[in-house]
Write a protein that holds these residues in place. Structure first.
Motif, PDB file in Angstrom:
ATOM      1  N   SER A  32       1.027  -1.085  -0.036  1.00  0.00           N
ATOM      2  CA  SER A  32       0.041  -0.017   0.019  1.00  0.00           C
ATOM      3  C   SER A  32       0.956   1.322   0.049  1.00  0.00           C
ATOM      4  N   ASP A  33       2.098   1.096   0.361  1.00  0.00           N
ATOM      5  CA  ASP A  33       3.109   2.253   0.441  1.00  0.00           C
ATOM      6  C   ASP A  33       4.093   2.198  -0.964  1.00  0.00           C
ATOM      7  N   PHE A  34       3.655   1.733  -2.092  1.00  0.00           N
ATOM      8  CA  PHE A  34       4.507   1.661  -3.112  1.00  0.00           C
ATOM      9  C   PHE A  34       5.009   2.909  -3.447  1.00  0.00           C
ATOM     10  N   ASP A  35       4.441   4.129  -3.203  1.00  0.00           N
ATOM     11  CA  ASP A  35       5.137   5.242  -3.500  1.00  0.00           C
ATOM     12  C   ASP A  35       6.294   5.467  -2.714  1.00  0.00           C
ATOM     13  N   ARG A  36       6.582   4.879  -1.638  1.00  0.00           N
ATOM     14  CA  ARG A  36       7.969   4.890  -0.945  1.00  0.00           C
ATOM     15  C   ARG A  36       8.972   4.129  -1.465  1.00  0.00           C
ATOM     16  N   TYR A  37       8.601   2.970  -2.443  1.00  0.00           N
ATOM     17  CA  TYR A  37       9.666   2.290  -2.953  1.00  0.00           C
ATOM     18  C   TYR A  37      10.545   2.871  -4.218  1.00  0.00           C
ATOM     19  N   ALA A  54      12.243  -1.532  -4.428  1.00  0.00           N
ATOM     20  CA  ALA A  54      12.359  -2.069  -2.962  1.00  0.00           C
ATOM     21  C   ALA A  54      12.166  -0.914  -2.068  1.00  0.00           C
ATOM     22  N   LEU A  55      11.928  -0.969  -0.847  1.00  0.00           N
ATOM     23  CA  LEU A  55      12.041   0.154   0.242  1.00  0.00           C
ATOM     24  C   LEU A  55      13.314   0.286   0.512  1.00  0.00           C
ATOM     25  N   PRO A  56      13.541   1.543   0.844  1.00  0.00           N
ATOM     26  CA  PRO A  56      14.900   2.182   1.057  1.00  0.00           C
ATOM     27  C   PRO A  56      15.532   1.029   2.261  1.00  0.00           C
ATOM     28  N   ASP A  57      14.798   0.545   3.499  1.00  0.00           N
ATOM     29  CA  ASP A  57      15.119  -0.248   4.509  1.00  0.00           C
ATOM     30  C   ASP A  57      15.685  -1.464   4.042  1.00  0.00           C
ATOM     31  N   THR A  58      14.853  -1.929   2.954  1.00  0.00           N
ATOM     32  CA  THR A  58      15.252  -3.084   2.540  1.00  0.00           C
ATOM     33  C   THR A  58      16.656  -3.315   1.661  1.00  0.00           C
ATOM     34  N   ILE A  59      16.891  -2.130   0.973  1.00  0.00           N
ATOM     35  CA  ILE A  59      18.215  -1.887   0.185  1.00  0.00           C
ATOM     36  C   ILE A  59      19.521  -1.719   1.191  1.00  0.00           C
ATOM     37  N   ALA A  60      18.906  -1.166   2.187  1.00  0.00           N
ATOM     38  CA  ALA A  60      20.083  -0.846   3.438  1.00  0.00           C
ATOM     39  C   ALA A  60      20.426  -2.235   3.941  1.00  0.00           C
ATOM     40  N   ILE A  61      19.317  -2.907   4.331  1.00  0.00           N
ATOM     41  CA  ILE A  61      19.716  -4.402   4.801  1.00  0.00           C
ATOM     42  C   ILE A  61      20.604  -5.228   3.754  1.00  0.00           C
ATOM     43  N   ALA A  62      20.165  -5.039   2.582  1.00  0.00           N
ATOM     44  CA  ALA A  62      20.900  -5.941   1.805  1.00  0.00           C
ATOM     45  C   ALA A  62      22.484  -5.694   1.730  1.00  0.00           C
ATOM     46  N   LYS A  63      22.486  -4.119   1.553  1.00  0.00           N
ATOM     47  CA  LYS A  63      23.792  -3.785   1.656  1.00  0.00           C
ATOM     48  C   LYS A  63      24.845  -4.499   2.781  1.00  0.00           C
ATOM     49  N   SER A  64      23.957  -4.460   3.952  1.00  0.00           N
ATOM     50  CA  SER A  64      24.775  -4.700   5.038  1.00  0.00           C
ATOM     51  C   SER A  64      25.136  -6.144   4.999  1.00  0.00           C
ATOM     52  N   GLY A  65      24.438  -6.958   4.079  1.00  0.00           N
ATOM     53  CA  GLY A  65      24.772  -8.375   3.928  1.00  0.00           C
ATOM     54  C   GLY A  65      23.983  -9.307   4.751  1.00  0.00           C
ATOM     55  N   GLY A  71       8.326  -9.801   6.293  1.00  0.00           N
ATOM     56  CA  GLY A  71       7.776  -8.709   5.865  1.00  0.00           C
ATOM     57  C   GLY A  71       8.257  -7.973   4.769  1.00  0.00           C
ATOM     58  N   THR A  72       9.330  -8.439   4.311  1.00  0.00           N
ATOM     59  CA  THR A  72       9.907  -7.591   2.991  1.00  0.00           C
ATOM     60  C   THR A  72       9.055  -7.880   1.777  1.00  0.00           C
ATOM     61  N   ARG A  73       8.850  -6.981   0.989  1.00  0.00           N
ATOM     62  CA  ARG A  73       8.365  -7.124  -0.175  1.00  0.00           C
ATOM     63  C   ARG A  73       9.094  -6.628  -1.347  1.00  0.00           C
ATOM     64  N   LEU A  74       9.261  -7.179  -2.364  1.00  0.00           N
ATOM     65  CA  LEU A  74      10.091  -6.752  -3.694  1.00  0.00           C
ATOM     66  C   LEU A  74       8.872  -6.759  -4.722  1.00  0.00           C
ATOM     67  N   VAL A  75       9.155  -5.940  -5.663  1.00  0.00           N
ATOM     68  CA  VAL A  75       8.113  -5.461  -6.676  1.00  0.00           C
ATOM     69  C   VAL A  75       8.955  -5.398  -8.090  1.00  0.00           C
TER      70      VAL A  75
END
Ligand code: HEC
Length: 153
Positions: A32-37, A54-65, A71-75
């Motif tokens: 529902s918050d796709f505008d933040r992706y 992806a959400l900025p948080d998701t990208i940050a987690i991926a970068k951290s390894g 709860g993660t969604r990828l579109v």
């Protein structure tokens, strides 16, 4: 009955039966918050194109390894003939893998196909999401993990 009517009937019957058989098997929902992706990847193939979000948080987690959490969604935005035609979503939930048949298991990810308004709209490809992504088991069933890690805002 004309051939055309016959074909339409077959198509409708197939669509209904596949919907009934699989309606319960995916819990993935359109965010529902796709505008933040954020768009972190573009796969341009001429008149067809795919865009990964992806959400900025998701990208940050991926970068951290770290592994992407529940709860993660990828579109994935799907463009055909230079037009946005729909979205593919994968979403990870608590023990969602337990609900999936062994031959379709992709960790705790569920897959779903949506139209451009975010409504479920399953085509034939929706039956093949898991089999393709299963090949990426070593990357948490994702194809775009490297692009996500390499993404610079
Ligand atoms: C033929 C193999 C194949 C099928 C079938 C397939 N995918 Fe993918 N998917 C890919 C590839 C390859 C990518 C990377 C982007 C690209 O190359 O276009 C991808 C990327 C994705 C992404 C971006 C996150 C990631 O995994 O990297 C999502 C979300 C996704 N697919 C969901 C789906 C859904 C939902 C379906 C079914 C409706 C589906 N896919 C069917 C091959 C497939």
């Amino acid at each position: 009955m004309t051939l055309l009517r016959h074909l339409v009937l077959i198509a409708v019957t197939f669509a209904l039966s596949s919907f009934a058989a699989h309606a319960q098997t995916s819990r993935a929902t359109f965010p529902s918050d796709f505008d933040r992706y954020v768009r972190y990847g573009i796969y341009d193939r001429g008149s067809s194109k795919e865009e990964a979000f992806a959400l900025p948080d998701t990208i940050a987690i991926a970068k951290s390894g770290k592994a992407l959490p529940v709860g993660t969604r990828l579109v994935l935005g799907i463009w055909t003939n230079s037009e946005l035609t729909g979205y593919f979503v994968m979403e990870k939930g608590v023990d969602w893998g337990l609900e999936v048949a062994d031959d379709k298991k992709t960790g705790d990810w569920h897959f779903q196909q949506f139209d451009i308004n975010g409504q479920v709209s399953r085509g034939a490809i929706a039956e093949r999401c898991e089999s393709c992504h299963q090949g990426q088991a070593s990357n948490d069933f994702m194809f775009t993990l490297d692009q996500m890690r390499a993404y610079i805002p």
